[in-house]
Design a protein around this motif. Sequence first.
Motif, mmCIF file in Angstrom:
data_model
loop_
_atom_site.group_PDB
_atom_site.id
_atom_site.type_symbol
_atom_site.label_atom_id
_atom_site.label_comp_id
_atom_site.label_asym_id
_atom_site.label_seq_id
_atom_site.Cartn_x
_atom_site.Cartn_y
_atom_site.Cartn_z
ATOM 1 N N GLY A 54 0.888 -1.230 0.065
ATOM 2 C CA GLY A 54 0.030 -0.083 -0.145
ATOM 3 C C GLY A 54 0.788 1.405 -0.077
ATOM 4 N N LEU A 55 1.941 1.206 -0.093
ATOM 5 C CA LEU A 55 3.240 2.488 -0.015
ATOM 6 C C LEU A 55 2.937 2.784 -1.603
ATOM 7 C CD1 LEU A 55 5.493 4.099 0.927
ATOM 8 C CD2 LEU A 55 6.712 2.370 0.050
ATOM 9 N N LEU A 56 2.863 4.320 -1.839
ATOM 10 C CA LEU A 56 2.900 4.964 -2.956
ATOM 11 C C LEU A 56 3.924 6.083 -2.865
ATOM 12 C CD1 LEU A 56 1.404 5.058 -5.786
ATOM 13 C CD2 LEU A 56 -0.029 6.775 -4.823
ATOM 14 N N VAL A 57 4.838 5.972 -3.907
ATOM 15 C CA VAL A 57 5.803 6.888 -3.885
ATOM 16 C C VAL A 57 5.806 7.785 -5.032
ATOM 17 C CG1 VAL A 57 8.330 7.421 -4.107
ATOM 18 C CG2 VAL A 57 7.332 5.244 -2.805
ATOM 19 N N TRP A 58 5.970 9.149 -4.955
ATOM 20 C CA TRP A 58 5.927 10.337 -6.010
ATOM 21 C C TRP A 58 7.030 11.005 -6.044
ATOM 22 C CZ3 TRP A 58 3.090 12.031 -9.811
ATOM 23 C CH2 TRP A 58 2.800 13.666 -9.963
ATOM 24 N N PRO A 68 10.876 13.941 -3.118
ATOM 25 C CA PRO A 68 9.488 12.946 -3.207
ATOM 26 C C PRO A 68 8.955 12.840 -2.157
ATOM 27 C CG PRO A 68 12.043 11.981 -3.154
ATOM 28 C CD PRO A 68 12.231 13.567 -3.156
ATOM 29 N N GLY A 69 7.653 12.172 -2.298
ATOM 30 C CA GLY A 69 6.846 11.992 -1.215
ATOM 31 C C GLY A 69 6.177 10.786 -1.239
ATOM 32 N N GLU A 70 5.546 10.234 -0.094
ATOM 33 C CA GLU A 70 4.964 8.980 -0.010
ATOM 34 C C GLU A 70 3.656 9.108 0.812
ATOM 35 O OE1 GLU A 70 6.793 6.796 3.786
ATOM 36 O OE2 GLU A 70 8.449 6.856 2.033
ATOM 37 N N LEU A 71 2.785 8.030 0.368
ATOM 38 C CA LEU A 71 1.530 7.950 1.109
ATOM 39 C C LEU A 71 1.735 6.337 1.661
ATOM 40 C CD1 LEU A 71 -0.980 10.016 -1.220
ATOM 41 C CD2 LEU A 71 -0.014 10.525 0.973
ATOM 42 N N ARG A 72 1.236 5.801 2.598
ATOM 43 C CA ARG A 72 1.035 4.678 3.179
ATOM 44 C C ARG A 72 -0.334 4.241 3.146
ATOM 45 N NH1 ARG A 72 5.679 2.488 4.711
ATOM 46 N NH2 ARG A 72 7.528 4.108 4.704
ATOM 47 N N GLU A 73 -0.664 2.821 3.003
ATOM 48 C CA GLU A 73 -2.041 2.309 3.095
ATOM 49 C C GLU A 73 -3.028 2.855 1.872
ATOM 50 O OE1 GLU A 73 -3.435 2.112 6.942
ATOM 51 O OE2 GLU A 73 -1.261 1.662 7.884
ATOM 52 N N ILE A 91 -0.842 16.618 -13.175
ATOM 53 C CA ILE A 91 0.156 16.862 -12.326
ATOM 54 C C ILE A 91 -0.145 17.470 -11.090
ATOM 55 C CG2 ILE A 91 2.620 17.231 -11.786
ATOM 56 C CD1 ILE A 91 2.088 15.374 -13.939
ATOM 57 N N ALA A 92 -0.574 18.462 -11.226
ATOM 58 C CA ALA A 92 -1.193 19.514 -10.106
ATOM 59 C C ALA A 92 -2.223 18.661 -9.055
ATOM 60 C CB ALA A 92 -1.933 20.677 -10.419
ATOM 61 N N ALA A 93 -3.082 17.875 -9.630
ATOM 62 C CA ALA A 93 -4.080 17.098 -8.738
ATOM 63 C C ALA A 93 -3.415 15.980 -7.742
ATOM 64 C CB ALA A 93 -5.089 16.440 -9.777
ATOM 65 N N VAL A 94 -2.177 15.504 -8.632
ATOM 66 C CA VAL A 94 -1.599 14.470 -7.883
ATOM 67 C C VAL A 94 -0.814 14.926 -6.788
ATOM 68 C CG1 VAL A 94 0.150 12.432 -7.888
ATOM 69 C CG2 VAL A 94 -1.689 12.800 -9.737
ATOM 70 N N ASP A 95 -0.217 15.955 -7.212
ATOM 71 C CA ASP A 95 0.709 16.818 -6.316
ATOM 72 C C ASP A 95 -0.032 17.414 -5.038
ATOM 73 O OD1 ASP A 95 3.573 17.429 -5.697
ATOM 74 O OD2 ASP A 95 3.156 19.289 -6.011
ATOM 75 N N ALA A 96 -1.337 17.709 -5.054
ATOM 76 C CA ALA A 96 -2.203 18.391 -4.163
ATOM 77 C C ALA A 96 -2.332 17.238 -2.925
ATOM 78 C CB ALA A 96 -3.162 18.925 -4.752
ATOM 79 N N LEU A 97 -1.990 16.155 -3.179
ATOM 80 C CA LEU A 97 -2.430 15.200 -1.850
ATOM 81 C C LEU A 97 -1.142 15.238 -0.925
ATOM 82 C CD1 LEU A 97 -2.853 11.921 -4.179
ATOM 83 C CD2 LEU A 97 -4.600 13.360 -2.842
ATOM 84 N N PRO A 98 -1.788 15.121 0.342
ATOM 85 C CA PRO A 98 -0.812 15.202 1.481
ATOM 86 C C PRO A 98 0.432 14.266 1.530
ATOM 87 C CG PRO A 98 -2.801 14.050 2.255
ATOM 88 C CD PRO A 98 -2.797 14.361 0.752
ATOM 89 N N TRP A 99 1.382 14.509 0.642
ATOM 90 C CA TRP A 99 2.571 13.733 0.510
ATOM 91 C C TRP A 99 3.404 13.908 1.718
ATOM 92 C CZ3 TRP A 99 2.248 9.802 -2.901
ATOM 93 C CH2 TRP A 99 1.481 9.918 -4.036
ATOM 94 N N ARG A 100 3.841 12.797 2.193
ATOM 95 C CA ARG A 100 5.006 12.939 3.416
ATOM 96 C C ARG A 100 6.371 13.118 2.608
ATOM 97 N NH1 ARG A 100 5.047 8.295 7.370
ATOM 98 N NH2 ARG A 100 6.275 9.908 8.222
ATOM 99 N N ARG A 101 6.882 14.110 2.814
ATOM 100 C CA ARG A 101 8.194 14.547 2.207
ATOM 101 C C ARG A 101 9.378 14.508 2.962
ATOM 102 N NH1 ARG A 101 6.688 16.174 -3.235
ATOM 103 N NH2 ARG A 101 4.609 16.800 -3.525
#
Length: 101
Positions: A54-58, A68-73, A91-101
């Motif tokens: 469930g890890l997602l890396v941006w 880079p950022g990541e989201l879990r679960e 790109i803007a819509a994806v980048d707007a998520l609460p990525w942990r950087r």
Amino acid sequence: MSHFLYDVTGSTVDEPDADTMRRVLDGLADADDEHPDVSLSHESGWCLSAFAGGLLVWENTEDSAAEPGELREVSRDEVLRLFGLLAAGDIAAVDALPWRR
């Protein structure tokens, strides 16, 4: 806009449709230490990598200054939605998520 997908074996699929993205994500069931993820890359350099747990890396593979950022679960359905946004060049819509950087 050009985009491509790497499956769990490292093979490339150019311009994948939603069904192909689903099949590639299903391949995460066969992930191992050598091939732990699948990823969708956009011609802009932005890339989403999804892992079985469930890890997602941006990240931007062409811009070392872009942190880079990541989201879990992250659910499979959410990964598919985000892959679709990236494939469309939003790109803007994806980048707007609460990525942990």
